[in-house]
Design a protein around this motif. Sequence first.
Motif, mmCIF file in Angstrom:
data_model
loop_
_atom_site.group_PDB
_atom_site.id
_atom_site.type_symbol
_atom_site.label_atom_id
_atom_site.label_comp_id
_atom_site.label_asym_id
_atom_site.label_seq_id
_atom_site.Cartn_x
_atom_site.Cartn_y
_atom_site.Cartn_z
ATOM 1 N N UNK A 1 -49.808 -91.919 -112.387
ATOM 2 C CA UNK A 1 -48.677 -91.068 -112.758
ATOM 3 C C UNK A 1 -47.363 -91.798 -112.537
ATOM 4 N N UNK A 2 -46.496 -91.743 -113.545
ATOM 5 C CA UNK A 2 -45.138 -92.284 -113.471
ATOM 6 C C UNK A 2 -44.180 -91.115 -113.667
ATOM 7 N N UNK A 3 -43.303 -90.887 -112.689
ATOM 8 C CA UNK A 3 -42.326 -89.804 -112.738
ATOM 9 C C UNK A 3 -40.953 -90.398 -113.013
ATOM 10 N N UNK A 4 -40.229 -89.810 -113.970
ATOM 11 C CA UNK A 4 -38.943 -90.324 -114.422
ATOM 12 C C UNK A 4 -37.822 -89.336 -114.099
ATOM 13 N N UNK A 5 -36.728 -89.828 -113.516
ATOM 14 C CA UNK A 5 -35.554 -89.018 -113.203
ATOM 15 C C UNK A 5 -34.320 -89.668 -113.832
ATOM 16 N N UNK A 6 -33.557 -88.884 -114.583
ATOM 17 C CA UNK A 6 -32.353 -89.392 -115.240
ATOM 18 C C UNK A 6 -31.110 -89.052 -114.422
ATOM 19 N N UNK A 7 -29.968 -89.586 -114.855
ATOM 20 C CA UNK A 7 -28.717 -89.360 -114.143
ATOM 21 C C UNK A 7 -27.647 -88.734 -114.999
ATOM 22 N N UNK A 8 -26.417 -88.841 -114.550
ATOM 23 C CA UNK A 8 -25.256 -88.269 -115.236
ATOM 24 C C UNK A 8 -24.823 -89.190 -116.385
ATOM 25 N N UNK A 9 -24.471 -88.659 -117.545
ATOM 26 C CA UNK A 9 -24.430 -87.244 -117.937
ATOM 27 C C UNK A 9 -25.629 -86.874 -118.795
#
Length: 314
Positions: free
Chosen positions: A52-60
């Motif tokens: 499993x690869x979990x991805x988190x994005x940032x602003x904006x």
Amino acid sequence: MNDDATASNRSCDQNPVPGLPLYDLAGFTHRWIDAEGIRLHAVEGGRPAGPTVVLLAGFPQTWWAWRKVMPGLAERFHVIAIDLPGQGHSERPRGSYDTHTVASRVQAALDAINVPKYWLVAHDIGAWVAFSLALKYEERLHGVALLDAGIPGVTLPDSIPTDPERAWKTWHFAFHLVPELPETLLTGREREYVGWFLKAKTLSPNTFDGAEIDHYAAAIAAEGGLSASLAYYRDAAESARKNHDALERGHLTVPVLGISSSHGSIPDMAASIGPWAENVTGAFIPEAGHFIPDEQPDATVDALTAFIDHQPVE
């Protein structure tokens, strides 16, 4: 928008932001997960039996920041892109947005869908959350990759440079901290504000088309998204304090990949994180600014795959 994504106004009883168009990505499905009493939006696909690869994005941005990377990762991995609290189609709770609180909510969401251990990949403010998550839940991670981000209390400077050659990259940190003024000036002008970041911080100002700018601006304008976005900056001092406290108890031992780019904000992510982690490697992406997954998606997939492949199987 990308041809393999279609806009829809699909109704979902769980969707806390129903007025915001929901974009589809071929081979992936939407879901909403209860995480400590708030609903987080996740987009899931790839190989169910793969790592499993979990991805988190940032602003904006939102999870859509990973749309060019997800199909490549999905060839080998089980991929989950999560909208952080206040981001995209996730709920916009009132209260703390310090990165340790947010990290607990992200981990609660992954617990709720029975993800025992995973690789964490994060950009910008997503990387703030990922660093704190690694400090709190290191035993749940195979490894963490951080893309072009200064981490509060760790690598983010205490003061903002006034040199015009550098100040344009970080001036917004102070602006976002001012009570009420950003909301007063930006409400109704979210598209102009978001568009500036997406054009100024890419190597090519044509990286994002008008529809993509519209999408990200609409996400920030919808249902308290602007205040939630600003809250990450307003709670950065608390994030820094909690990072300091955790690092006094011990440095990171989980493998860390710092991904930098030729024209990004942090010249050498690996070197900046090195003093706080025992196992750090670096990757350099040429011909890219701050928004590396959008600007060089294939190189991003290659760097992440090489990082995962290099680690011993547990």
